[in-house]
Design a protein around this motif. Structure first.
Motif, PDB file in Angstrom:
ATOM      1  N   LEU A 174     -24.191 -20.054   4.045  1.00 11.97           N
ATOM      2  CA  LEU A 174     -25.228 -19.846   5.061  1.00 11.97           C
ATOM      3  C   LEU A 174     -26.238 -18.796   4.626  1.00 11.97           C
ATOM      4  CD1 LEU A 174     -23.224 -20.143   8.382  1.00 11.97           C
ATOM      5  CD2 LEU A 174     -25.194 -21.510   7.702  1.00 11.97           C
ATOM      6  N   ALA A 175     -25.788 -17.750   3.946  1.00 11.99           N
ATOM      7  CA  ALA A 175     -26.723 -16.738   3.471  1.00 11.99           C
ATOM      8  C   ALA A 175     -27.686 -17.329   2.451  1.00 11.99           C
ATOM      9  CB  ALA A 175     -25.958 -15.562   2.860  1.00 11.99           C
ATOM     10  N   THR A 176     -27.214 -18.295   1.661  1.00 10.55           N
ATOM     11  CA  THR A 176     -28.080 -18.970   0.698  1.00 10.55           C
ATOM     12  C   THR A 176     -29.201 -19.713   1.399  1.00 10.55           C
ATOM     13  OG1 THR A 176     -26.244 -19.218  -0.856  1.00 10.55           O
ATOM     14  CG2 THR A 176     -28.134 -20.678  -1.171  1.00 10.55           C
ATOM     15  N   ARG A 177     -28.913 -20.251   2.586  1.00 11.69           N
ATOM     16  CA  ARG A 177     -29.924 -20.998   3.340  1.00 11.69           C
ATOM     17  C   ARG A 177     -30.855 -20.080   4.136  1.00 11.69           C
ATOM     18  NH1 ARG A 177     -27.190 -25.843   6.590  1.00 11.69           N
ATOM     19  NH2 ARG A 177     -29.411 -26.430   6.694  1.00 11.69           N
ATOM     20  N   MET A 178     -30.489 -18.810   4.266  1.00 13.35           N
ATOM     21  CA  MET A 178     -31.273 -17.884   5.071  1.00 13.35           C
ATOM     22  C   MET A 178     -32.082 -16.895   4.237  1.00 13.35           C
ATOM     23  SD  MET A 178     -28.298 -17.106   7.929  1.00 13.35           S
ATOM     24  CE  MET A 178     -29.224 -15.928   8.901  1.00 13.35           C
ATOM     25  N   LEU A 179     -31.449 -16.316   3.227  1.00 14.23           N
ATOM     26  CA  LEU A 179     -32.102 -15.243   2.478  1.00 14.23           C
ATOM     27  C   LEU A 179     -33.195 -15.763   1.552  1.00 14.23           C
ATOM     28  CD1 LEU A 179     -29.017 -13.026   1.715  1.00 14.23           C
ATOM     29  CD2 LEU A 179     -31.102 -12.242   2.843  1.00 14.23           C
ATOM     30  N   ASN A 180     -34.312 -15.050   1.563  1.00  8.22           N
ATOM     31  CA  ASN A 180     -35.479 -15.384   0.729  1.00  8.22           C
ATOM     32  C   ASN A 180     -35.997 -16.791   1.013  1.00  8.22           C
ATOM     33  OD1 ASN A 180     -35.350 -12.848  -0.684  1.00  8.22           O
ATOM     34  ND2 ASN A 180     -33.585 -13.682  -1.798  1.00  8.22           N
ATOM     35  N   ARG A 181     -35.809 -17.231   2.241  1.00  9.65           N
ATOM     36  CA  ARG A 181     -36.318 -18.528   2.683  1.00  9.65           C
ATOM     37  C   ARG A 181     -37.379 -18.317   3.760  1.00  9.65           C
ATOM     38  NH1 ARG A 181     -33.358 -23.083   1.190  1.00  9.65           N
ATOM     39  NH2 ARG A 181     -32.111 -22.541  -0.647  1.00  9.65           N
ATOM     40  N   GLN A 182     -38.333 -19.239   3.811  1.00  7.48           N
ATOM     41  CA  GLN A 182     -39.373 -19.205   4.839  1.00  7.48           C
ATOM     42  C   GLN A 182     -38.792 -19.684   6.162  1.00  7.48           C
ATOM     43  OE1 GLN A 182     -42.903 -18.322   4.424  1.00  7.48           O
ATOM     44  NE2 GLN A 182     -41.933 -17.341   2.677  1.00  7.48           N
ATOM     45  N   ALA A 183     -39.218 -19.040   7.232  1.00  6.85           N
ATOM     46  CA  ALA A 183     -38.756 -19.413   8.567  1.00  6.85           C
ATOM     47  C   ALA A 183     -39.915 -19.315   9.551  1.00  6.85           C
ATOM     48  CB  ALA A 183     -37.608 -18.519   9.016  1.00  6.85           C
ATOM     49  N   VAL A 184     -39.906 -20.189  10.539  1.00  7.39           N
ATOM     50  CA  VAL A 184     -40.911 -20.180  11.592  1.00  7.39           C
ATOM     51  C   VAL A 184     -40.198 -20.139  12.938  1.00  7.39           C
ATOM     52  CG1 VAL A 184     -42.627 -21.415  10.226  1.00  7.39           C
ATOM     53  CG2 VAL A 184     -41.029 -22.700  11.662  1.00  7.39           C
ATOM     54  N   SER A 185     -40.968 -19.833  13.974  1.00  9.10           N
ATOM     55  CA  SER A 185     -40.422 -19.785  15.322  1.00  9.10           C
ATOM     56  C   SER A 185     -41.562 -19.964  16.293  1.00  9.10           C
ATOM     57  CB  SER A 185     -39.726 -18.443  15.562  1.00  9.10           C
ATOM     58  OG  SER A 185     -39.419 -18.262  16.924  1.00  9.10           O
ATOM     59  N   ASP A 186     -41.226 -20.377  17.525  1.00 13.20           N
ATOM     60  CA  ASP A 186     -42.286 -20.513  18.527  1.00 13.20           C
ATOM     61  C   ASP A 186     -42.830 -19.157  18.951  1.00 13.20           C
ATOM     62  OD1 ASP A 186     -40.088 -19.596  19.882  1.00 13.20           O
ATOM     63  OD2 ASP A 186     -39.978 -21.246  21.314  1.00 13.20           O
ATOM     64  N   THR A 187     -42.161 -18.074  18.552  1.00 12.01           N
ATOM     65  CA  THR A 187     -42.671 -16.732  18.840  1.00 12.01           C
ATOM     66  C   THR A 187     -43.449 -16.143  17.674  1.00 12.01           C
ATOM     67  OG1 THR A 187     -40.593 -15.750  18.081  1.00 12.01           O
ATOM     68  CG2 THR A 187     -40.776 -16.238  20.427  1.00 12.01           C
ATOM     69  N   ILE A 188     -43.523 -16.875  16.566  1.00 10.15           N
ATOM     70  CA  ILE A 188     -44.305 -16.432  15.405  1.00 10.15           C
ATOM     71  C   ILE A 188     -45.460 -17.399  15.235  1.00 10.15           C
ATOM     72  CG2 ILE A 188     -44.270 -15.876  12.953  1.00 10.15           C
ATOM     73  CD1 ILE A 188     -41.231 -15.657  13.169  1.00 10.15           C
ATOM     74  N   ARG A 189     -46.685 -16.914  15.316  1.00  8.91           N
ATOM     75  CA  ARG A 189     -47.846 -17.791  15.261  1.00  8.91           C
ATOM     76  C   ARG A 189     -48.627 -17.557  13.984  1.00  8.91           C
ATOM     77  NH1 ARG A 189     -50.437 -16.363  20.964  1.00  8.91           N
ATOM     78  NH2 ARG A 189     -51.809 -18.120  20.572  1.00  8.91           N
ATOM     79  N   TYR A 190     -49.240 -18.621  13.510  1.00 10.89           N
ATOM     80  CA  TYR A 190     -50.175 -18.609  12.378  1.00 10.89           C
ATOM     81  C   TYR A 190     -49.510 -18.465  11.016  1.00 10.89           C
ATOM     82  CZ  TYR A 190     -52.735 -16.956  16.459  1.00 10.89           C
ATOM     83  OH  TYR A 190     -53.207 -16.791  17.714  1.00 10.89           O
ATOM     84  N   ARG A 191     -48.212 -18.216  10.935  1.00  7.98           N
ATOM     85  CA  ARG A 191     -47.622 -17.957   9.637  1.00  7.98           C
ATOM     86  C   ARG A 191     -46.124 -18.137   9.704  1.00  7.98           C
ATOM     87  NH1 ARG A 191     -45.987 -12.087   9.335  1.00  7.98           N
ATOM     88  NH2 ARG A 191     -45.942 -11.438  11.493  1.00  7.98           N
TER      89      ARG A 191
END
Length: 422
Positions: free
Chosen positions: A105-122
């Motif tokens: 799971l850490a492999t899928r999380m660390l140094n990976r791009q993530a988005v959220s409905d609370t993060i806009r534009y990037r």
């Protein structure tokens, strides 16, 4: 070592929802692990945890903790459990039962791009994960200590754990059903009566049999000593022993406390901030990215919001909120125009200046100097009003730089909307 978080800006909403600024606070927000370090230093119970930056470190952390663990992505925008990672993993809060799962799971999380409905534009790059021991508990509560601005006093807000809880000061206005708030005085602090009332709300039969009084007392000590505007325990868990522990926490510090709290503000983490906002701040500008395609450069927050409204009134939408303040020199204008034009969405720019203390002819000279040194890739509308505005408008018109010069506020906004059309 504590590392500080994001500096953001709260701005009142404009009447045009499409062009209203992001709902933000200008303040310092700490990561969850940073807040837990502070809680631990003040003898508030938190789970054992290890901060990791690589999947192998995560695997070893699970081995060290020796039991079921929780991996929490350390992000400063919204709740980590709302994150969607680039490979499809949903949620930045994951439970693992063994080191191998921790590695995967850490492999899928660390140094990976993530988005959220609370993060806009990037998107964000998750560079740190907190591995914490998973504690068996009976129930979870949400506890926030903040300021009741209507009653001018601190308040403790408690409700049953709600996954949709928001990490901001709207918690007072969005008190969930079944929740309750407990105001108290700054000078009195956490009294025995307050502890009894909160204990009763939590269903604690005997205050002597729990640690809720110590937790509240020490939370208020942090709240007062560190100039906190919000200390949120998003998971206050009652363990099978009857004692409470803070599984996850967030801390927000008053921006006016920067000089009083140099140890915190001097450790700011800018990696998750909007790059252009950081760049603008370095030049004494206030820049907030928005949703439209018209760039704004103004002097004063009030004028900025009025400009956003005027653009919305004429059917447009602002791409940003940029306040150049009273120091609109040529260098400032070069930086401001560079930031705004760096946004590929911007199809027109409106410079709206009111000359009060600042003279409009000096502003005009700054704009001309900046325009002569830069390539203006989009149409530029300039509206000047106030001290020496007639002289300033004439300077702009005589410069023959292809600028669209207006003296009327509404006409300038309308012209910018027209020029931004495809």
């Amino acid at each position: 070592m504590i590392r500080a978080g994001v500096v953001l800006t709260r701005l009142p909403k404009t009447r045009n929802s499409r062009s209203s600024p992001m709902k933000q606070l200008r303040c310092l927000t700490l990561h969850g692990y940073q807040t837990q370090d502070i809680l631990r230093a003040h003898e508030i119970p938190v789970p054992r945890g290890i901060l990791v930056r690589t999947p192998v470190e995560a695997q070893n952390a699970v081995k060290t903790l020796g039991k079921s663990c929780i991996l929490r992505a350390q992000v400063l925008c919204g709740h980590p459990d709302k994150l969607l990672f680039e490979d499809g993993l949903r949620g930045g809060v994951q439970t693992v039962e063994n080191p191998e799962q921790g590695l995967a799971l850490a492999t899928r999380m660390l140094n990976r791009q993530a988005v959220s409905d609370t993060i806009r534009y990037r998107s964000l790059t998750v560079s740190q994960v907190l591995v914490s021991e998973s504690l068996v508990h009976q129930e979870q509560w949400h506890l926030a200590m903040t300021i009741d601005r209507e009653n001018y006093c601190p308040v403790v807000i408690i409700s049953k754990r709600n996954d949709n809880s928001s990490q901001d000061e709207t918690v007072l206005r969005n008190l969930p059903k079944g929740g309750s708030s407990f105001t108290f005085g700054f000078s009195e602090g956490i009294t025995e009566d307050l502890i009894l009332r909160i204990s009763k709300f939590l269903g604690v039969e005997s205050v002597e049999e729990t640690n809720i009084g110590d937790i509240l007392t020490n939370l208020y000590k942090i709240f007062r000593e560190k100039d906190i505007t919000l200390l949120e325990i998003s998971s206050l868990a009652r363990l099978n022993t009857g004692l409470f522990t803070c599984l996850d926490a967030t801390l927000v510090v008053d921006d006016d406390a920067a000089k009083r709290q140099p140890d915190i503000f001097g450790l700011r983490d800018t990696t998750q901030e909007v790059h252009d906002e950081v760049r603008a701040e370095q030049h004494g500008l206030v820049y907030i990215k928005m949703e439209g395609n018209i760039g704004n450069i103004v002097n004063g927050a009030g004028l900025a919001m009025a400009t956003n409204d005027a653009i919305g009134l004429h059917g447009g939408a602002s791409a940003n909120f940029l306040d150049a303040g009273g120091q609109a020199t040529k260098e400032t204008m070069i930086q401001a125009l560079g930031i705004v034009m760096g946004d590929e969405r911007v199809k027109a720019i409106l410079i709206n200046i009111y000359g009060g203390i600042t003279r409009c002819d000096m502003i005009a000279e700054s704009i001309i100097g900046a325009a002569q040194e830069m390539t203006l890739a989009v149409p530029l509308v300039v509206r000047l009003q106030g001290t020496n505005s007639t002289e300033g408008l004439k300077l702009l018109a005589d410069a023959r730089l292809g600028l669209h010069v207006e003296s009327d506020f509404g006409r300038a906004a309308q012209r910018a909307v027209e020029l931004a059309q495809p």
